[in-house]
Design a protein around this motif. Structure first.
Motif, PDB file in Angstrom:
ATOM      1  N   ALA A  31       0.831  -1.208   0.000  1.00  0.00           N
ATOM      2  CA  ALA A  31       0.000   0.000   0.000  1.00  0.00           C
ATOM      3  C   ALA A  31       0.865   1.258   0.000  1.00  0.00           C
ATOM      4  O   ALA A  31       0.602   2.208  -0.742  1.00  0.00           O
ATOM      5  CB  ALA A  31      -0.935  -0.005   1.207  1.00  0.00           C
ATOM      6  N   GLY A  32       1.920   1.252   0.801  1.00  0.00           N
ATOM      7  CA  GLY A  32       2.819   2.404   0.842  1.00  0.00           C
ATOM      8  C   GLY A  32       3.555   2.620  -0.467  1.00  0.00           C
ATOM      9  O   GLY A  32       3.741   3.754  -0.915  1.00  0.00           O
ATOM     10  N   VAL A  33       3.965   1.530  -1.095  1.00  0.00           N
ATOM     11  CA  VAL A  33       4.666   1.620  -2.380  1.00  0.00           C
ATOM     12  C   VAL A  33       3.762   2.241  -3.438  1.00  0.00           C
ATOM     13  O   VAL A  33       4.175   3.130  -4.192  1.00  0.00           O
ATOM     14  CB  VAL A  33       5.147   0.213  -2.827  1.00  0.00           C
ATOM     15  CG1 VAL A  33       5.593   0.217  -4.283  1.00  0.00           C
ATOM     16  CG2 VAL A  33       6.279  -0.274  -1.918  1.00  0.00           C
ATOM     17  N   VAL A  34       2.508   1.809  -3.493  1.00  0.00           N
ATOM     18  CA  VAL A  34       1.569   2.332  -4.491  1.00  0.00           C
ATOM     19  C   VAL A  34       1.163   3.767  -4.165  1.00  0.00           C
ATOM     20  O   VAL A  34       1.101   4.625  -5.045  1.00  0.00           O
ATOM     21  CB  VAL A  34       0.329   1.409  -4.589  1.00  0.00           C
ATOM     22  CG1 VAL A  34      -0.773   2.051  -5.409  1.00  0.00           C
ATOM     23  CG2 VAL A  34       0.723   0.068  -5.184  1.00  0.00           C
ATOM     24  N   ASP A  35       0.898   4.046  -2.885  1.00  0.00           N
ATOM     25  CA  ASP A  35       0.455   5.385  -2.498  1.00  0.00           C
ATOM     26  C   ASP A  35       1.531   6.455  -2.695  1.00  0.00           C
ATOM     27  O   ASP A  35       1.221   7.582  -3.084  1.00  0.00           O
ATOM     28  CB  ASP A  35       0.012   5.398  -1.031  1.00  0.00           C
ATOM     29  CG  ASP A  35      -1.274   4.636  -0.806  1.00  0.00           C
ATOM     30  OD1 ASP A  35      -1.969   4.309  -1.795  1.00  0.00           O
ATOM     31  OD2 ASP A  35      -1.583   4.343   0.377  1.00  0.00           O
ATOM     32  N   TYR A  36       2.794   6.115  -2.391  1.00  0.00           N
ATOM     33  CA  TYR A  36       3.843   7.139  -2.397  1.00  0.00           C
ATOM     34  C   TYR A  36       4.910   6.922  -3.471  1.00  0.00           C
ATOM     35  O   TYR A  36       5.881   7.666  -3.545  1.00  0.00           O
ATOM     36  CB  TYR A  36       4.487   7.230  -1.015  1.00  0.00           C
ATOM     37  CG  TYR A  36       3.461   7.574   0.031  1.00  0.00           C
ATOM     38  CD1 TYR A  36       2.897   8.839   0.079  1.00  0.00           C
ATOM     39  CD2 TYR A  36       3.012   6.612   0.936  1.00  0.00           C
ATOM     40  CE1 TYR A  36       1.920   9.149   1.007  1.00  0.00           C
ATOM     41  CE2 TYR A  36       2.038   6.919   1.874  1.00  0.00           C
ATOM     42  CZ  TYR A  36       1.496   8.181   1.908  1.00  0.00           C
ATOM     43  OH  TYR A  36       0.532   8.486   2.819  1.00  0.00           O
ATOM     44  N   LYS A  37       4.729   5.895  -4.286  1.00  0.00           N
ATOM     45  CA  LYS A  37       5.626   5.639  -5.421  1.00  0.00           C
ATOM     46  C   LYS A  37       7.095   5.561  -5.008  1.00  0.00           C
ATOM     47  O   LYS A  37       7.987   6.040  -5.704  1.00  0.00           O
ATOM     48  CB  LYS A  37       5.411   6.666  -6.509  1.00  0.00           C
ATOM     49  CG  LYS A  37       3.940   6.797  -6.876  1.00  0.00           C
ATOM     50  CD  LYS A  37       3.691   7.193  -8.268  1.00  0.00           C
ATOM     51  CE  LYS A  37       2.258   7.397  -8.630  1.00  0.00           C
ATOM     52  NZ  LYS A  37       1.232   6.626  -7.995  1.00  0.00           N
ATOM     53  N   LYS A  70       4.704   9.496   3.194  1.00  0.00           N
ATOM     54  CA  LYS A  70       4.797  10.766   2.459  1.00  0.00           C
ATOM     55  C   LYS A  70       6.132  11.462   2.695  1.00  0.00           C
ATOM     56  O   LYS A  70       6.752  11.972   1.780  1.00  0.00           O
ATOM     57  CB  LYS A  70       3.642  11.675   2.874  1.00  0.00           C
ATOM     58  CG  LYS A  70       3.605  12.984   2.115  1.00  0.00           C
ATOM     59  CD  LYS A  70       2.418  13.818   2.520  1.00  0.00           C
ATOM     60  CE  LYS A  70       2.409  15.126   1.734  1.00  0.00           C
ATOM     61  NZ  LYS A  70       1.276  15.969   2.092  1.00  0.00           N
ATOM     62  N   ASN A  71       6.576  11.479   3.965  1.00  0.00           N
ATOM     63  CA  ASN A  71       7.791  12.218   4.308  1.00  0.00           C
ATOM     64  C   ASN A  71       8.979  11.318   4.640  1.00  0.00           C
ATOM     65  O   ASN A  71       9.897  11.741   5.325  1.00  0.00           O
ATOM     66  CB  ASN A  71       7.525  13.136   5.501  1.00  0.00           C
ATOM     67  CG  ASN A  71       6.488  14.187   5.163  1.00  0.00           C
ATOM     68  OD1 ASN A  71       6.515  14.752   4.076  1.00  0.00           O
ATOM     69  ND2 ASN A  71       5.572  14.431   6.076  1.00  0.00           N
ATOM     70  N   GLY A  72       8.970  10.081   4.197  1.00  0.00           N
ATOM     71  CA  GLY A  72      10.081   9.173   4.504  1.00  0.00           C
ATOM     72  C   GLY A  72       9.609   7.728   4.533  1.00  0.00           C
ATOM     73  O   GLY A  72       9.098   7.214   3.546  1.00  0.00           O
ATOM     74  N   SER A  73       9.734   7.115   5.706  1.00  0.00           N
ATOM     75  CA  SER A  73       9.288   5.729   5.851  1.00  0.00           C
ATOM     76  C   SER A  73       9.068   5.413   7.322  1.00  0.00           C
ATOM     77  O   SER A  73       9.530   6.129   8.205  1.00  0.00           O
ATOM     78  CB  SER A  73      10.330   4.772   5.271  1.00  0.00           C
ATOM     79  OG  SER A  73      11.531   4.850   6.012  1.00  0.00           O
ATOM     80  N   SER A  74       8.324   4.330   7.556  1.00  0.00           N
ATOM     81  CA  SER A  74       8.182   3.811   8.922  1.00  0.00           C
ATOM     82  C   SER A  74       8.588   2.347   8.872  1.00  0.00           C
ATOM     83  O   SER A  74       8.436   1.680   7.841  1.00  0.00           O
ATOM     84  CB  SER A  74       6.748   3.969   9.428  1.00  0.00           C
ATOM     85  OG  SER A  74       5.865   3.154   8.692  1.00  0.00           O
ATOM     86  N   SER A  75       9.123   1.855   9.972  1.00  0.00           N
ATOM     87  CA  SER A  75       9.578   0.463   9.975  1.00  0.00           C
ATOM     88  C   SER A  75       9.158  -0.222  11.257  1.00  0.00           C
ATOM     89  O   SER A  75       8.866   0.426  12.269  1.00  0.00           O
ATOM     90  CB  SER A  75      11.097   0.400   9.806  1.00  0.00           C
ATOM     91  OG  SER A  75      11.738   1.039  10.886  1.00  0.00           O
TER      92      SER A  75
END
Length: 116
Positions: A31-37, A70-75
């Motif tokens: 989802a993150g890959v698709v949303d934020y490219k 949007k502003n980086g990543s979460s892990s």
């Protein structure tokens, strides 16, 4: 040689919870890959250690993933252990393999003998 059944192996780790965690991580990252490219990652790590002199190992299984935002990543990461038996050829199973997997004892080994 009968190899370890990968799907069965993953589903047996931590009583099936690990498999669900992998599914959740894959969905979050996708989802993150698709949303934020941006690129995301899911990493599985398995560390095996023999338990004493037995035919058992402790499998340390780690799931780590990085979700683009949007502003980086979460892990997030999680690490747990599951003991498993090592059968013929290195096959990993939750329960020990026996010559007759459906019967652990022969009639002669039965704890209570039938009256004659």
């Amino acid at each position: 040689m009968k190899a370890t059944d990968t799907a069965e192996f993953i589903n047996e780790l931590n009583a099936g919870i690990f498999a669900r965690q992998i599914g959740h991580a894959l969905s979050e990252v996708a989802a993150g890959v698709v949303d934020y490219k941006k690129v995301g990652t899911v990493t599985l790590t398995f560390t095996l250690k023999q338990i004493a002199d037995s035919h058992q190992v402790t499998i340390n299984h780690k799931l780590a993933y990085k979700v683009p935002t949007k502003n980086g990543s979460s892990s997030e990461d999680t690490t747990l252990d599951t003991p498993m038996y090592v059968g013929q050829g290195g096959r990993l199973t939750l329960f020990p393999e026996t010559p007759h997997a459906d019967q652990l004892f022969s009639r002669n080994d039965a704890p209570i003998h039938a009256k004659s």
